[in-house]
Design an enzyme around this catalytic site. Sequence first.
Site, PDB file in Angstrom:
ATOM      1  N   LYS A  52     -39.923  12.458  14.287  1.00 22.57           N
ATOM      2  CA  LYS A  52     -40.971  13.462  14.559  1.00 22.57           C
ATOM      3  C   LYS A  52     -41.016  14.393  13.356  1.00 22.57           C
ATOM      4  CE  LYS A  52     -42.084  17.295  15.994  1.00 22.57           C
ATOM      5  NZ  LYS A  52     -42.930  18.198  15.151  1.00 22.57           N
ATOM      6  N   GLU A  73     -32.056  34.628   8.030  1.00 20.68           N
ATOM      7  CA  GLU A  73     -32.251  33.551   7.056  1.00 20.68           C
ATOM      8  C   GLU A  73     -33.609  33.796   6.396  1.00 20.68           C
ATOM      9  OE1 GLU A  73     -33.136  29.471   8.259  1.00 20.68           O
ATOM     10  OE2 GLU A  73     -32.167  28.755   6.437  1.00 20.68           O
ATOM     11  N   CYS A 129     -32.617  25.156   2.710  1.00 22.54           N
ATOM     12  CA  CYS A 129     -31.580  25.682   3.611  1.00 22.54           C
ATOM     13  C   CYS A 129     -30.394  26.215   2.827  1.00 22.54           C
ATOM     14  CB  CYS A 129     -31.173  24.655   4.657  1.00 22.54           C
ATOM     15  SG  CYS A 129     -31.020  23.007   4.055  1.00 22.54           S
ATOM     16  N   GLU A 140     -28.416  20.394  11.660  1.00 19.55           N
ATOM     17  CA  GLU A 140     -28.400  21.050  10.343  1.00 19.55           C
ATOM     18  C   GLU A 140     -29.315  22.250  10.463  1.00 19.55           C
ATOM     19  OE1 GLU A 140     -26.496  20.377   8.067  1.00 19.55           O
ATOM     20  OE2 GLU A 140     -25.870  18.329   8.506  1.00 19.55           O
TER      21      GLU A 140
HETATM   22  P1  NDP Z   1     -38.467  24.924  13.587  1.00 16.69           P
HETATM   23  O1  NDP Z   1     -37.019  24.779  13.859  1.00 16.69           O
HETATM   24  O2  NDP Z   1     -39.318  25.463  14.679  1.00 16.69           O
HETATM   25  O3  NDP Z   1     -39.121  23.508  13.155  1.00 16.69           O
HETATM   26  C1  NDP Z   1     -38.417  22.409  12.685  1.00 16.69           C
HETATM   27  C2  NDP Z   1     -38.833  21.139  13.433  1.00 16.69           C
HETATM   28  O4  NDP Z   1     -38.527  21.271  14.820  1.00 16.69           O
HETATM   29  C3  NDP Z   1     -40.332  20.850  13.372  1.00 16.69           C
HETATM   30  O5  NDP Z   1     -40.543  19.442  13.367  1.00 16.69           O
HETATM   31  C4  NDP Z   1     -40.825  21.432  14.691  1.00 16.69           C
HETATM   32  O6  NDP Z   1     -42.062  20.880  15.114  1.00 16.69           O
HETATM   33  C5  NDP Z   1     -39.705  21.038  15.622  1.00 16.69           C
HETATM   34  N1  NDP Z   1     -39.594  21.831  16.838  1.00 16.69           N
HETATM   35  C6  NDP Z   1     -39.984  23.109  17.048  1.00 16.69           C
HETATM   36  N2  NDP Z   1     -39.702  23.487  18.314  1.00 16.69           N
HETATM   37  C7  NDP Z   1     -39.119  22.427  18.925  1.00 16.69           C
HETATM   38  C8  NDP Z   1     -38.613  22.186  20.242  1.00 16.69           C
HETATM   39  N3  NDP Z   1     -38.638  23.118  21.179  1.00 16.69           N
HETATM   40  N4  NDP Z   1     -38.093  20.975  20.513  1.00 16.69           N
HETATM   41  C9  NDP Z   1     -38.056  20.000  19.581  1.00 16.69           C
HETATM   42  N5  NDP Z   1     -38.537  20.168  18.325  1.00 16.69           N
HETATM   43  C10 NDP Z   1     -39.045  21.369  17.989  1.00 16.69           C
HETATM   44  O7  NDP Z   1     -38.637  25.801  12.305  1.00 16.69           O
HETATM   45  P2  NDP Z   1     -39.984  26.508  11.786  1.00 16.69           P
HETATM   46  O8  NDP Z   1     -40.825  25.480  11.168  1.00 16.69           O
HETATM   47  O9  NDP Z   1     -40.627  27.306  12.876  1.00 16.69           O
HETATM   48  O10 NDP Z   1     -39.398  27.516  10.695  1.00 16.69           O
HETATM   49  C11 NDP Z   1     -38.906  28.788  11.117  1.00 16.69           C
HETATM   50  C12 NDP Z   1     -37.641  29.172  10.384  1.00 16.69           C
HETATM   51  O11 NDP Z   1     -36.661  28.158  10.551  1.00 16.69           O
HETATM   52  C13 NDP Z   1     -37.757  29.301   8.877  1.00 16.69           C
HETATM   53  O12 NDP Z   1     -38.221  30.544   8.521  1.00 16.69           O
HETATM   54  C14 NDP Z   1     -36.363  29.090   8.434  1.00 16.69           C
HETATM   55  O13 NDP Z   1     -35.648  30.292   8.550  1.00 16.69           O
HETATM   56  C15 NDP Z   1     -35.831  28.095   9.428  1.00 16.69           C
HETATM   57  N6  NDP Z   1     -35.860  26.728   8.873  1.00 16.69           N
HETATM   58  C16 NDP Z   1     -34.716  26.284   8.326  1.00 16.69           C
HETATM   59  C17 NDP Z   1     -34.686  25.048   7.739  1.00 16.69           C
HETATM   60  C18 NDP Z   1     -33.444  24.568   7.114  1.00 16.69           C
HETATM   61  O14 NDP Z   1     -33.447  23.506   6.481  1.00 16.69           O
HETATM   62  N7  NDP Z   1     -32.343  25.285   7.256  1.00 16.69           N
HETATM   63  C19 NDP Z   1     -35.864  24.185   7.680  1.00 16.69           C
HETATM   64  C20 NDP Z   1     -37.030  24.746   8.301  1.00 16.69           C
HETATM   65  C21 NDP Z   1     -37.001  25.972   8.883  1.00 16.69           C
HETATM   66  P3  NDP Z   1     -43.443  21.609  14.694  1.00 16.69           P
HETATM   67  O15 NDP Z   1     -43.514  21.580  13.222  1.00 16.69           O
HETATM   68  O16 NDP Z   1     -44.462  20.768  15.350  1.00 16.69           O
HETATM   69  O17 NDP Z   1     -43.334  23.013  15.236  1.00 16.69           O
END
Ligand code: NDP
Length: 479
Positions: free
Chosen positions: A172, A383, A281, A247
């Site tokens: 996904k 973060e 990250c 992660e």
């Molecule tokens: P999310 O954790 O919401 O998104 C990451 C993935 O999870 C996306 O594919 C998202 O889908 C999916 N997702 C979201 N909600 C759910 C759920 N309830 N169940 C299953 N899957 C889910 O991160 P965001 O994109 O909202 O980013 C927000 C913050 O997260 C950033 O500002 C950063 O701080 C952190 N982040 C950290 C990362 C890292 O590598 N450490 C990477 C990305 C974000 P969809 O895109 O459809 O919402």
Amino acid sequence: MVAMKMQINGKAAGSCGGECFDVRNPATCELLEQVPRGTEEDVALAVEAALSAFEGWASISPQQRGMVFYRAAGLVRQRKEELAALLTQEQGKPLAEARNELEGFSHVLEYYCGLAGSLRGDFIPVTGNGYSFTVKKPLGVCAAIIPWNMPALIMGWKIAPALISGNTFVLKPASSTPLTNLTLASILNEAGLPAGVLNVVTGSGEIAGESLVRSPDVRKISFTGESGTGKRISELAASGMKRVTLELGGSDPMIVCDDANLESAVAGAIRGRFYNCGQTCTAVKRLYVFESVAREFIRKLEEGVKRLKVGNGLDKDTDMGPLNNHSQFEYIKELVAGIEEKGEGRIIAGGKAPSFKGMGKGYFFEPTLVSDVPGDSRLLKEEVFGPLLPIVTVRNLDEAIEEANRSIYGLGASIWTKDLDRIRMGCEQLNAGIIWVNQHLKVAPEVPFGGVKESGFGRENGPDILSEYLETRTIMLKT
Ligand code: NDP
């Protein structure tokens, strides 16, 4: 515009609900593609396809599976320019970074192709007239939910160990970056991956993501993203007794000692913080510099940061592209807006969204440095996923390590010094999954990657990772 489809059972598939969502270019906000909004039924179809393909894929030799990876790695290299342009347009990163990420994807596939020969059990002598041995079995259907910051590389990290071990997969992608993932999946099919072995369902986290985690036939979930989402996934997975790798977020500290090579530390801080517009990250998210060299270090850092060219990632002289999406952009603007009024530090570079002629309404923000940051500032606690670097001065290494460890996160950390005792102290006392010395940010599929505390659990990469995708079956034989 041609709507890009999901990939289920080796074929392009629309959504059962018939709905699509927009994927936009963060540099211009222009519409790039429309992609199906996957439903619970789509997830069920993808899992069913993966389940049907499992027996066939698990029964061929790991070396044959590896050959598919080898061919796919070559095809990705052949199409690197086209794929890099696609990745830049949906994610925002400069073309050079997009090429680098795609090379990383190919390298990951080749690394696991090489590991194919190491998939084996053990012979264990036991007392009495018998033999014992173990065989390794794939788990079945595995799944991953991935973010938008490094969609190609993270896809490689998730799918490659699972598939080489004989599992089948449902992916996904993040809703703002599904296009490169869909294209890479079709390249793997072109390279000979049988239908149903890798399926991609696009759609929201709440619907497509959660349906995947809830599916009783999915045996393992690997997730990269925000810590709160990771906790939710962990709860859902626990009720289905599934394996999980998480992660999650990071707030990596970088410690610059007074004997460090300042030129190289400045270059490391700029790359460590502003690569991918700060959306990594393991980016440098907090900088601790010894007060005796702080003035010189900050002056050099400021000069370097002011030279960074912000622009559309497709322009060849761009050093830093836009933030990936509207909510990231709003978060950074809101964070920076009150810094000086709230006494959270002094903005010494950047601090606003630049305006570009003819660039549309992209999510650009200037690379920003904030000095004199107090220890309890929000800039050090959250973060901060964007181009903002808080700088704190410290008296010595004891104080630097104490401050560095004062975080809910523990993904990476770096120490910059030539002194062996200080290196040893940093490696032993910094509480993080990855410690760098005189560098920051480097990752490779050959070495384990992952964090401690709220940065998650489980590791990706490295030779031990295969055990996360295999069950051990013990056989005891009496002669
Ligand atoms: P999310 O954790 O919401 O998104 C990451 C993935 O999870 C996306 O594919 C998202 O889908 C999916 N997702 C979201 N909600 C759910 C759920 N309830 N169940 C299953 N899957 C889910 O991160 P965001 O994109 O909202 O980013 C927000 C913050 O997260 C950033 O500002 C950063 O701080 C952190 N982040 C950290 C990362 C890292 O590598 N450490 C990477 C990305 C974000 P969809 O895109 O459809 O919402």
